[in-house]
Design a protein around this motif. Structure first.
Motif, short mmCIF file in Angstrom:
data_model
loop_
_atom_site.label_atom_id
_atom_site.label_comp_id
_atom_site.label_asym_id
_atom_site.label_seq_id
_atom_site.Cartn_x
_atom_site.Cartn_y
_atom_site.Cartn_z
N ALA A 155 -4.77 -8.73 -14.27
CA ALA A 155 -3.50 -7.99 -14.36
C ALA A 155 -3.46 -6.87 -13.33
CB ALA A 155 -3.33 -7.42 -15.76
N ALA A 156 -4.63 -6.27 -13.07
CA ALA A 156 -4.68 -5.18 -12.09
C ALA A 156 -4.29 -5.68 -10.70
CB ALA A 156 -6.07 -4.56 -12.06
N GLY A 157 -4.53 -6.97 -10.45
CA GLY A 157 -4.16 -7.51 -9.15
C GLY A 157 -2.66 -7.45 -8.90
N GLU A 158 -1.85 -7.38 -9.96
CA GLU A 158 -0.40 -7.30 -9.81
C GLU A 158 0.09 -5.88 -9.57
OE1 GLU A 158 1.24 -9.00 -13.33
OE2 GLU A 158 1.11 -11.04 -12.58
N VAL A 159 -0.54 -4.92 -10.23
CA VAL A 159 0.01 -3.56 -10.20
C VAL A 159 -0.86 -2.55 -9.47
CG1 VAL A 159 1.33 -3.88 -12.32
CG2 VAL A 159 -1.02 -3.05 -12.46
N VAL A 160 -2.14 -2.87 -9.23
CA VAL A 160 -3.04 -1.91 -8.57
C VAL A 160 -3.45 -2.48 -7.22
CG1 VAL A 160 -5.15 -0.54 -8.75
CG2 VAL A 160 -3.88 -1.17 -10.82
N GLU A 161 -2.67 -2.16 -6.22
CA GLU A 161 -2.94 -2.65 -4.87
C GLU A 161 -3.82 -1.68 -4.10
OE1 GLU A 161 -0.45 -3.76 -0.77
OE2 GLU A 161 0.58 -3.08 -2.57
N ARG A 162 -3.61 -0.38 -4.31
CA ARG A 162 -4.32 0.68 -3.59
C ARG A 162 -4.21 1.95 -4.42
NH1 ARG A 162 -0.78 -0.43 1.30
NH2 ARG A 162 -2.70 0.20 2.38
N PRO A 163 -4.84 3.06 -3.99
CA PRO A 163 -4.73 4.32 -4.75
C PRO A 163 -3.29 4.76 -5.01
CG PRO A 163 -6.46 4.50 -3.12
CD PRO A 163 -5.81 3.17 -2.88
N ALA A 164 -2.38 4.48 -4.07
CA ALA A 164 -0.98 4.86 -4.26
C ALA A 164 -0.39 4.16 -5.48
CB ALA A 164 -0.17 4.51 -3.01
N SER A 165 -0.82 2.92 -5.76
CA SER A 165 -0.31 2.21 -6.93
C SER A 165 -0.75 2.90 -8.21
CB SER A 165 -0.83 0.77 -6.92
OG SER A 165 -0.59 0.13 -5.69
N VAL A 166 -1.99 3.39 -8.22
CA VAL A 166 -2.51 4.08 -9.41
C VAL A 166 -1.74 5.38 -9.64
CG1 VAL A 166 -4.55 5.12 -10.48
CG2 VAL A 166 -4.79 3.05 -9.07
N ILE A 167 -1.53 6.14 -8.56
CA ILE A 167 -0.81 7.41 -8.67
C ILE A 167 0.59 7.18 -9.21
CG2 ILE A 167 0.48 8.93 -7.10
CD1 ILE A 167 -2.08 10.15 -8.15
#
Length: 614
Positions: A16-28
């Motif tokens: 699931a993280a592969g969809e929404v967590v691409e890089r640190p900007a995605s986490v922020i």
């Protein structure tokens, strides 16, 4: 093939993280959206090594009660929706309940929170293959802190796709800026490697909001932008749009929010591009910070995992509203309004020039230049045999003369009060037969006379065409077009619209059309390809401007040939007449190609050039 088995919670979350967590900007993005949904009024962000080593977000929101903390890092656990009805009227930024679980599966995540009404703060983190939550007491003021360390430490394949520290932080900073624009009432503080990068205080007034926009987009954008606020049919659009002269070589200063959510939508981009079509230089991109407010029930925000795209229930209505609002705002800007907005008031002793000749005021005027072959007796563009725009040609001849030098002279009225100076002032000289130099209340105005006259001519031609209407020309041999059944159905659905624009289309079969008539002005165009392109637009956006764009290109060419040329010497009266018409003409700040037609130099700027007062 091996047997079917359940994935472990950690592996499922990593997928699931592969969809929404691409890089640190995605986490922020996910963490900041949670803070905003929690009602935070202040958010502090600390990052290290572009966010890969550390991401820490602290807010003063409502917090999470201790009993809910074990669920906070579980997948599909959320406080924002309960049933399908809630999903159809989403009013929060985050609602899927996947973000924290996904992030914690690819990093070392710790969540500390103290909820309203509780004396004790609690901390939770997940451990092991099953991601079991571990909750323990902690010290923390009201609100929540999420700390993410060593992003992708357990998925090295993902980590090696990250860019340099500078690049990753640039993406992260851009996300913070977007969300800071979406919520003027919240303070944002961003630090990187111990250094303060961004500090934005809450903005509660319009002036404070403009100051924040200037901090994010640059002060030049605020100075060179128009304020928009329009409402119609349950839609409200407000914000700032850059003047055509403040365009960019790339689309990097474009922020569009729907109910506070930053989106990038093809329908929105098309509407904005249409609104700027007549005033933007080729290859340039407009700038804007715009907010669209709609009923959450008429917009679907659940069409993409990252929620960057939305789907409107009535896309055509939204498109038309955006286009008409922006188009009218850009058209209504006169040179005088920009002068008054940009410069401080001043009132030097300027005497009115002699009564000027109204170049376009009244039914006829003194021609400024030879029409250079546009609409002469033998011209292919306006034969007196009743082809398209014959009436407009007559209007053109009355307005601009036929090159014979004849025409009535109309006196424009001088200022009613002594000392009253028009926005563009009074002409004092002509420079190298190209520029008009004028003096107004603020200083010096420089006008490109050909570019200004070209815009005035173009707007008059468009008005004449609207009044005279489009005339169709039957084809001796109808052109057959092979299309899909969906495209042919679309053509039938919009048959009245095509007829209004001068096309006569007839269905010949399930997947074919015949073009029997087309606008006389477009008789040289590739009619088949034009119809194909228009149908593509109609199916994707619910509207199309390609036919109008082709017509406007022809009118722009006519206007260019019919406008005053460089090195043509004008009298002061003719120059003043041109200035007065610029003040009354829509979009006169740019020529037909998007180049500026005039510029202002204030007395302060002139004094700086000559070091006066030092």
């Amino acid at each position: 093939m091996s047997r079917i088995q359940l994935l472990s919670p950690r592996l499922a979350n990593q997928i699931a993280a592969g969809e929404v967590v691409e890089r640190p900007a995605s986490v922020i993005k996910e963490l900041l959206e949670n803070s905003l949904d929690a009602g935070a009024s202040r958010i502090d962000i600390d990052t290290e090594q572009g966010g890969v080593k550390l991401l820490r977000v602290r807010d003063d929101g409502r917090g999470i009660v201790s009993d809910d903390l074990p669920l906070a890092l579980s997948r599909h656990a959320t406080s924002k929706i309960r049933d399908l009805d809630d999903l159809e009227r989403v009013a929060t930024l985050g609602f899927r309940g996947e973000a924290l679980a996904s992030v914690s599966s690819v990093s070392r995540l710790t969540l500390t929170s103290c909820a309203e009404g509780e004396d004790q703060a609690w901390q939770v983190e997940t451990e092991g293959r099953e991601m079991s939550p571990n909750v323990q007491p902690a010290a923390h003021p009201r609100g929540t802190t999420v700390e993410v360390r060593d992003l992708f430490f357990n998925t090295p394949a993902r980590r090696k796709f990250l860019r340099t520290e500078k690049t990753e932080f640039g993406h992260l900073e851009e996300v913070v800026k977007r969300l800071a624009l979406s919520r003027f009432d919240v303070a944002f503080n961003l630090r990187h490697n111990g250094r303060s990068v961004l500090g934005l205080r809450p903005a509660h007034t319009e002036q404070e909001a403009r100051r924040r926009v200037g901090s994010v987009c640059g002060p030049a954008f605020v100075e060179q932008s128009l304020t928009i606020d329009a409402e119609r049919s349950g839609l409200r659009l407000w914000g700032w749009v850059g003047l055509p002269t403040f365009s960019r070589s790339q689309a990097d200063l474009q922020y569009f929010f729907v109910n506070g959510r930053m989106i990038k939508d093809k329908l929105v981009a098309h509407a904005v591009r249409q609104a700027y079509r007549d005033v933007l230089f080729n290859g340039r991109h407009p700038t804007f910070v715009l907010f669209l407010e709609v009923d959450p029930a008429v917009v679907d925000v659940n069409v993409h995992p990252t929620k960057h795209e939305v789907r409107f229930r009535d896309g055509r209505m939204v498109h038309d509203f955006l286009f008409s609002t922006l188009y009218r705002a850009l058209a209504e800007q006169r040179p005088g309004e920009r002068v008054d907005d940009q410069l401080p008031p001043a009132s030097p002793d300027i005497q009115p020039a002699p009564a000027s000749i109204g170049v376009f005021s009244g039914q006829a005027s003194m021609p400024l230049a030879e029409p250079q072959g546009s609409w002469t007796a033998g011209s292919d563009l306006a034969r007196p045999s009743g082809q398209a725009l014959a009436g407009a040609a007559q209007t053109y001849a009355a307005l601009y003369g036929t090159g014979s030098g004849t025409g009535a002279v109309t006196q424009s009225k001088p200022p009613e009060q002594e000392g009253e100076v028009p926005p563009l002032g009074y002409a004092v000289a002509q420079l190298h037969g190209v520029y008009i130099l004028a003096e107004n209340a603020h200083g010096l105005v420089v006008v490109d006379m050909h570019a200004a006259h070209e815009r005035i001519t173009y707007e008059r031609l468009k008005l004449a065409m609207d009044q005279e209407g489009l005339r169709s020309q039957p084809l001796l041999v109808p052109e057959s077009v092979a299309l899909s059944q969906r495209e042919v159905d679309c053509a039938e659905e919009h048959a009245a619209w095509f007829t209004h624009l001068g096309f006569a289309l007839q269905r010949m079969g399930p997947e074919s059309l015949a073009i029997r008539e087309l606008p006389a002005l477009l008789r040289q165009a590739d009619a088949v390809q034009l119809v194909r392109d228009v149908l593509t637009d109609l199916m994707e956006y619910g509207t199309s401007d390609r036919i109008q764009a082709h017509l406007n290109e022809l009118l722009a060419t006519m206007a260019c040939h019919g406008s005053v040329r460089a090195n043509r010497r004008l009298t002061l009266a003719e120059m003043n007449g041109l200035l007065r018409d610029m003040e009354q003409t829509e979009r006169s700040g740019q020529c037909n190609h998007g180049r500026p037609t005039w510029t202002q130099m204030s007395m302060t700027e002139l004094d700086k050039l000559f070091l006066r007062g030092r």
